[in-house]
Enzyme design. Structure first.
Site, PDB file in Angstrom:
ATOM      1  N   ASN A 285       0.738  -1.208   0.016  1.00  0.00           N
ATOM      2  CA  ASN A 285       0.070  -0.058   0.045  1.00  0.00           C
ATOM      3  C   ASN A 285       0.871   1.201   0.035  1.00  0.00           C
ATOM      4  OD1 ASN A 285       0.217  -1.491   2.726  1.00  0.00           O
ATOM      5  ND2 ASN A 285      -0.294   0.683   3.390  1.00  0.00           N
TER       6      ASN A 285
ATOM      7  N   GLN B 148      -4.991  -3.838  -1.886  1.00  0.00           N
ATOM      8  CA  GLN B 148      -4.676  -2.767  -2.714  1.00  0.00           C
ATOM      9  C   GLN B 148      -4.366  -3.452  -4.435  1.00  0.00           C
ATOM     10  OE1 GLN B 148      -4.212   0.284  -2.345  1.00  0.00           O
ATOM     11  NE2 GLN B 148      -4.344   0.461  -0.070  1.00  0.00           N
TER      12      GLN B 148
ATOM     13  N   SER C  41     -11.292  -5.645  -0.196  1.00  0.00           N
ATOM     14  CA  SER C  41     -12.393  -4.559   0.402  1.00  0.00           C
ATOM     15  C   SER C  41     -12.809  -3.766  -0.750  1.00  0.00           C
ATOM     16  CB  SER C  41     -11.205  -3.739   1.207  1.00  0.00           C
ATOM     17  OG  SER C  41     -11.796  -2.773   1.931  1.00  0.00           O
ATOM     18  N   ALA C  42     -14.047  -3.141  -0.348  1.00  0.00           N
ATOM     19  CA  ALA C  42     -14.718  -2.538  -1.554  1.00  0.00           C
ATOM     20  C   ALA C  42     -14.365  -1.228  -1.860  1.00  0.00           C
ATOM     21  CB  ALA C  42     -16.373  -2.714  -0.993  1.00  0.00           C
ATOM     22  N   HIS C  43     -13.878  -0.499  -0.822  1.00  0.00           N
ATOM     23  CA  HIS C  43     -13.651   0.925  -0.793  1.00  0.00           C
ATOM     24  C   HIS C  43     -12.317   1.168  -1.725  1.00  0.00           C
ATOM     25  CE1 HIS C  43     -10.755   1.970   2.441  1.00  0.00           C
ATOM     26  NE2 HIS C  43     -11.083   0.851   2.919  1.00  0.00           N
TER      27      HIS C  43
ATOM     28  N   CYS D 147       3.314   9.157  10.196  1.00  0.00           N
ATOM     29  CA  CYS D 147       3.383   9.954  11.283  1.00  0.00           C
ATOM     30  C   CYS D 147       1.583  10.361  11.748  1.00  0.00           C
ATOM     31  CB  CYS D 147       3.839  11.461  11.037  1.00  0.00           C
ATOM     32  SG  CYS D 147       5.478  11.172  10.869  1.00  0.00           S
TER      33      CYS D 147
HETATM   34  N1  PLP Z   1      -4.890  -4.300   3.594  1.00  0.00           N
HETATM   35  C1  PLP Z   1      -4.077  -3.218   2.871  1.00  0.00           C
HETATM   36  C2  PLP Z   1      -2.849  -3.526   2.051  1.00  0.00           C
HETATM   37  C3  PLP Z   1      -4.442  -1.993   3.019  1.00  0.00           C
HETATM   38  O1  PLP Z   1      -4.000  -1.112   2.170  1.00  0.00           O
HETATM   39  C4  PLP Z   1      -5.835  -1.771   3.681  1.00  0.00           C
HETATM   40  C5  PLP Z   1      -6.357  -0.362   3.888  1.00  0.00           C
HETATM   41  O2  PLP Z   1      -5.609   0.582   3.430  1.00  0.00           O
HETATM   42  C6  PLP Z   1      -6.270  -2.781   4.511  1.00  0.00           C
HETATM   43  C7  PLP Z   1      -5.636  -4.020   4.396  1.00  0.00           C
HETATM   44  C8  PLP Z   1      -7.356  -2.537   5.413  1.00  0.00           C
HETATM   45  O3  PLP Z   1      -8.563  -2.490   4.567  1.00  0.00           O
HETATM   46  P1  PLP Z   1      -9.971  -1.855   5.210  1.00  0.00           P
HETATM   47  O4  PLP Z   1      -9.639  -0.280   5.163  1.00  0.00           O
HETATM   48  O5  PLP Z   1     -11.118  -2.405   4.292  1.00  0.00           O
HETATM   49  O6  PLP Z   1      -9.949  -2.216   6.648  1.00  0.00           O
END
Ligand code: PLP
Length: 389
Positions: A151, A179, A199-201, A325
Site C-alpha cells: 500500500n 490494494q 475490500s470494497a472501498h 506520522c
Molecule cells: N490491507 C491493505 C494492504 C490496505 O491497504 C488496507 C487499507 O488501506 C487494508 C488492508 C485494510 O482495509 P480496510 O480499510 O477495508 O479495513
C-alpha cells in the site's frame, strides 16, 4: 479552489453506478436476507448476485466468498482463525516486514498468545524472495501471509511463486489483496492461494464492506460468533446495501481493468517525469516495474512530508505522507525502513496515488503547486545542503 484527489490508495470515490445499485436496499429491498418471506428472499437474491459478481472478479466460486466488514476484518479472521484451527499442529506463522498493520498487529497479538512469527525481509524495491520464504518454513509452520500489492510503495509481489513454495511444503497461504483488487488481474485458481482478503472501498465501492476468499474445502474458526449468516462462517446481519455496492464495483472493475491500468499508469509515469524534470533532490521509492499502476512514492530531500501535505491541502490537493506520522507520534514508515530508505529521506516522503477520475490537468496543476511548495520549504529548511541529507 480547484480540488485534486491524489489518495486513491487510501480510499476511492464511490462511482455513481455503485450508489444507484445500493439505494434500493435502503428504500425498497430492505428485507433481512435471513427472513423466509418474499421480501427476505428478494434481499437474499441481491446478496447472492453480489457474491457472484465479487467472485467473478477474482475467478473464485461464489461459495468461496465470505463477506466481512472490511479488509482489516478479513485479515484478522484468516490469521486468528487459522491459528485457532491449527494450534495443535503448529504455532509458527510467516509474514513480511512490509505488511499492512491489519496483518502486522494481528501477528503481534498472536505472538502474545504464544505463536511465533517470522517477519521476512524484502529487497530494496520491496520484493519478497521465494528462496527466503522457503528457508523460513519449519515443521510447525501453519500459515504464510504475504500481501499482493504494497500500500505504500506499490510493489507487486510474486504471489504465484510464493504460493507454490507454500504448497510444496503443505502450508496454507494467505494474501492481502486489498490494494491489488481492481489494479492488477487476480485469478485465485492460477495464483494457487488458499485465502485472499479484499475490500470494497479501494475499488470505487462503499466503505465498511470486505470479503475473505476461502478456497473450497477449507474451513477455519469463525471470528464473529452469532447467527448462521455466510454459511455459518461469519455471523451478523449482512450490510446488504454495502455488499450490493461491492458487487457492482467488482463488476465495473472487471470490465474496466485494462483501461484503468492504462489510464493510471500513463498518468503516474507522466507525473513522475514532470517531478523529475522540475524538482531536484527527489527519489522514487519502490520498483520501476511490477508496480501498482497508480502509485508514486517520492522522497523530497531536506523537507518534511507533513509540511508538503499541509501546503498541498491548502491548495486543494489531497495526498498521504510516507512516514505514517500520526498527530500524536512520529513513527517512521515500517515499509520505507524495510527497503532501506534513510530516516531523513523517509521524513520527506509523500505518497501520491492516481485513479479513474484523475486527469492530466490535475497532474499539471499539482506539479506547478509542488514546485513552489518545495522551493519555499527548502528556503526555510535549516538543513538544506548540509552533509548527511
Ligand atoms: N490491507 C491493505 C494492504 C490496505 O491497504 C488496507 C487499507 O488501506 C487494508 C488492508 C485494510 O482495509 P480496510 O480499510 O477495508 O479495513
Amino acid at each position: 479552489m480547484k480540488q485534486v484527489y491524489l489518495d486513491y490508495s487510501a480510499t476511492t470515490p464511490v462511482k455513481d453506478e455503485v450508489v444507484k445499485e445500493m439505494i434500493p436496499y435502503y428504500t425498497e429491498r430492505y428485507g433481512n436476507p435471513s427472513s423466509l418471506y418474499s421480501q427476505g428472499l428478494d434481499a437474499k437474491d441481491g446478496l447472492e448476485e453480489a457474491r457472484r459478481r465479487v467472485a467473478g472478479l477474482i475467478n473464485a466460486e461464489p461459495r468461496e466468498i465470505f463477506f466481512t466488514s472490511c479488509g482489516t476484518e478479513s485479515d484478522n479472521w484468516v490469521l486468528e482463525g487459522t491459528a485457532d484451527t491449527l494450534k495443535n499442529k503448529g504455532k509458527h506463522i510467516i509474514t513480511t516486514k512490509i505488511e499492512h498493520h491489519a496483518v502486522l498487529h494481528t501477528c503481534q497479538y498472536l505472538e502474545k498468545q504464544g505463536f511465533e512469527v517470522t517477519y521476512l525481509d524484502v529487497d530494496s524495491e520491496g520484493f519478497v524472495k521465494p528462496e527466503a520464504l522457503e528457508k523460513a518454513i519449519r515443521e510447525d509452520t501453519i500459515l504464510i501471509s504475504i500481501m499482493m500489492v504494497n500500500n505504500e510503495i506499490g510493489t507487486i509481489e510474486p504471489i504465484k511463486e510464493l504460493a507454490a513454495v507454500a504448497k510444496d511444503h503443505g502450508v496454507l497461504f494467505h494474501t492481502d489483496a486489498v490494494q491489488a483488487l481492481g489494479n492488477v488481474p487476480i485469478d485465485v485458481k492460477e495464483l494457487g492461494v488458499d485465502f485472499l482478503s479484499i475490500s470494497a472501498h479501494k475499488i470505487y465501492g462503499p466503505k465498511g464492506v470486505g470479503a475473505l476468499y476461502t478456497r473450497s474445502g477449507l474451513k477455519i474458526s469463525s471470528f464473529m460468533h452469532g447467527g448462521a449468516q455466510e454459511s455459518k462462517r461469519r455471523a451478523g446481519t449482512e450490510n446488504l446495501a454495502g455488499i450490493a455496492g461491492f458487487g457492482k464495483a467488482a463488476e465495473l472493475a472487471g470490465k474496466n481493468l485494462e483501461n484503468h491500468i492504462e489510464h493510471s499508469s500513463k498518468l503516474r509515469d507522466y507525473f513522475w517525469k514532470k517531478i523529475e524534470e522540475n524538482i531536484t533532490g527527489v527519489q522514487l521509492n519502490g520498483p520501476k516495474e511490477q508496480r501498482h499502476p497508480g502509485n508514486l512514492n517520492v522522497s523530497f530531500d531536506y523537507i518534511e512530508g507533513e509540511a508538503i501535505l499541509l501546503m498541498l491541502d491548502a491548495n486543494g490537493i489531497s495526498v498521504s505522507t510516507g512516514s505514517a506520522c500520526s498527530s500524536k507520534s512520529l513513527v517512521p514508515s515500517h515499509v520505507l525502513e524495510a527497503i532501506g530508505v534513510s530516516i531523513t529521506k523517509m521524513n520527506g516522503t509523500v505518497r501520491f496515488t492516481v485513479g479513474d477520475f484523475t486527469t492530466k490537468e490535475d497532474i499539471d496543476y499539482t506539479v506547478d503547486v509542488l514546485i513552489k511548495i518545495v522551493e519555499r520549504l527548502r528556503e526555510l529548511s535549516p538543513v538544506t545542503g548540509q552533509e548527511g541529507w
